[in-house]
Design a protein around this motif. Structure first.
Motif, PDB file in Angstrom:
ATOM      1  N   LYS A   1     -49.450 -36.950 -52.085  1.00 32.10           N
ATOM      2  CA  LYS A   1     -49.466 -38.677 -52.094  1.00 32.10           C
ATOM      3  C   LYS A   1     -50.984 -38.991 -51.753  1.00 32.10           C
ATOM      4  CE  LYS A   1     -45.345 -39.951 -53.353  1.00 32.10           C
ATOM      5  NZ  LYS A   1     -45.066 -40.717 -54.245  1.00 32.10           N
ATOM      6  N   ASN A   2     -51.466 -38.288 -50.719  1.00 36.76           N
ATOM      7  CA  ASN A   2     -52.816 -38.512 -49.982  1.00 36.76           C
ATOM      8  C   ASN A   2     -53.807 -37.932 -50.771  1.00 36.76           C
ATOM      9  OD1 ASN A   2     -51.761 -40.041 -47.781  1.00 36.76           O
ATOM     10  ND2 ASN A   2     -51.287 -38.481 -46.651  1.00 36.76           N
ATOM     11  N   LYS A   3     -53.645 -37.432 -52.129  1.00 37.62           N
ATOM     12  CA  LYS A   3     -54.763 -36.577 -52.952  1.00 37.62           C
ATOM     13  C   LYS A   3     -55.508 -35.696 -51.980  1.00 37.62           C
ATOM     14  CE  LYS A   3     -54.602 -40.319 -56.294  1.00 37.62           C
ATOM     15  NZ  LYS A   3     -54.460 -41.573 -56.178  1.00 37.62           N
ATOM     16  N   ARG A   4     -54.835 -34.922 -51.443  1.00 41.80           N
ATOM     17  CA  ARG A   4     -55.410 -33.823 -50.432  1.00 41.80           C
ATOM     18  C   ARG A   4     -54.891 -32.459 -50.959  1.00 41.80           C
ATOM     19  NH1 ARG A   4     -54.465 -37.413 -45.449  1.00 41.80           N
ATOM     20  NH2 ARG A   4     -56.487 -38.344 -45.014  1.00 41.80           N
ATOM     21  N   SER A   5     -55.474 -31.320 -50.592  1.00 43.87           N
ATOM     22  CA  SER A   5     -54.969 -30.105 -50.509  1.00 43.87           C
ATOM     23  C   SER A   5     -54.200 -29.940 -49.287  1.00 43.87           C
ATOM     24  CB  SER A   5     -55.820 -29.110 -50.389  1.00 43.87           C
ATOM     25  OG  SER A   5     -56.504 -29.241 -49.386  1.00 43.87           O
ATOM     26  N   ILE A   6     -53.206 -28.935 -49.644  1.00 48.00           N
ATOM     27  CA  ILE A   6     -52.293 -28.607 -48.329  1.00 48.00           C
ATOM     28  C   ILE A   6     -53.079 -28.468 -47.130  1.00 48.00           C
ATOM     29  CG2 ILE A   6     -50.219 -27.105 -47.559  1.00 48.00           C
ATOM     30  CD1 ILE A   6     -49.271 -26.955 -50.436  1.00 48.00           C
ATOM     31  N   ALA A   7     -54.164 -27.554 -47.459  1.00 52.24           N
ATOM     32  CA  ALA A   7     -54.746 -27.034 -46.103  1.00 52.24           C
ATOM     33  C   ALA A   7     -55.421 -28.173 -45.609  1.00 52.24           C
ATOM     34  CB  ALA A   7     -55.956 -26.085 -46.765  1.00 52.24           C
ATOM     35  N   MET A   8     -56.131 -29.239 -46.372  1.00 52.63           N
ATOM     36  CA  MET A   8     -56.776 -30.314 -45.921  1.00 52.63           C
ATOM     37  C   MET A   8     -55.840 -31.295 -45.303  1.00 52.63           C
ATOM     38  SD  MET A   8     -59.840 -29.681 -46.030  1.00 52.63           S
ATOM     39  CE  MET A   8     -60.500 -31.490 -45.579  1.00 52.63           C
ATOM     40  N   GLN A   9     -54.402 -31.329 -45.740  1.00 54.92           N
ATOM     41  CA  GLN A   9     -53.383 -32.237 -45.008  1.00 54.92           C
ATOM     42  C   GLN A   9     -53.354 -31.766 -43.638  1.00 54.92           C
ATOM     43  OE1 GLN A   9     -52.273 -35.187 -46.355  1.00 54.92           O
ATOM     44  NE2 GLN A   9     -51.379 -35.581 -44.236  1.00 54.92           N
ATOM     45  N   ILE A  10     -53.055 -30.455 -43.724  1.00 51.90           N
ATOM     46  CA  ILE A  10     -52.600 -29.619 -42.372  1.00 51.90           C
ATOM     47  C   ILE A  10     -53.988 -29.998 -41.238  1.00 51.90           C
ATOM     48  CG2 ILE A  10     -52.385 -27.765 -41.022  1.00 51.90           C
ATOM     49  CD1 ILE A  10     -50.749 -26.753 -43.680  1.00 51.90           C
ATOM     50  N   GLU A  11     -54.972 -29.788 -41.698  1.00 47.09           N
ATOM     51  CA  GLU A  11     -56.101 -30.161 -40.803  1.00 47.09           C
ATOM     52  C   GLU A  11     -56.184 -31.641 -40.397  1.00 47.09           C
ATOM     53  OE1 GLU A  11     -61.074 -29.261 -40.806  1.00 47.09           O
ATOM     54  OE2 GLU A  11     -59.850 -28.944 -42.483  1.00 47.09           O
ATOM     55  N   TYR A  12     -55.748 -32.435 -41.372  1.00 48.21           N
ATOM     56  CA  TYR A  12     -55.939 -33.953 -40.871  1.00 48.21           C
ATOM     57  C   TYR A  12     -54.898 -34.136 -39.925  1.00 48.21           C
ATOM     58  CZ  TYR A  12     -55.235 -38.794 -41.274  1.00 48.21           C
ATOM     59  OH  TYR A  12     -55.018 -40.219 -40.909  1.00 48.21           O
ATOM     60  N   LEU A  13     -53.557 -33.520 -40.148  1.00 45.59           N
ATOM     61  CA  LEU A  13     -52.665 -33.767 -39.139  1.00 45.59           C
ATOM     62  C   LEU A  13     -52.990 -33.341 -37.815  1.00 45.59           C
ATOM     63  CD1 LEU A  13     -49.542 -32.988 -41.520  1.00 45.59           C
ATOM     64  CD2 LEU A  13     -50.279 -35.316 -40.561  1.00 45.59           C
ATOM     65  N   ILE A  14     -53.502 -32.036 -37.793  1.00 46.67           N
ATOM     66  CA  ILE A  14     -54.052 -31.456 -36.427  1.00 46.67           C
ATOM     67  C   ILE A  14     -54.883 -32.300 -35.816  1.00 46.67           C
ATOM     68  CG2 ILE A  14     -55.222 -29.589 -35.495  1.00 46.67           C
ATOM     69  CD1 ILE A  14     -53.917 -27.622 -37.668  1.00 46.67           C
TER      70      ILE A  14
END
Length: 57
Positions: free
Chosen positions: A26-39
């Motif tokens: 939904k945010n047009k991110r990779s899973i790794a980048m989404q996890i990094e963003y959440l952290i």
């Protein structure tokens, strides 16, 4: 392309993985980048309440 990011293994429950994948899509991110963003978001919230977290270089 060189990066200064550390590599490590992360094990997730399948349900959590699927949910993060959904949010990342939904945010047009990779899973790794989404996890990094959440952290990063969690760290910012923590530091706002508790002050800066010391880091070593």
């Amino acid at each position: 392309m060189a990066t200064n990011k550390r590599v490590f293994t992360l094990r997730l429950e399948d349900t959590n993985f699927q949910k993060i994948k959904y949010i990342a899509d939904k945010n047009k991110r990779s899973i790794a980048m989404q996890i990094e963003y959440l952290i990063e978001q969690h760290i910012q919230e923590y530091e706002k309440k508790n002050g800066p977290i010391p880091t070593e270089n």
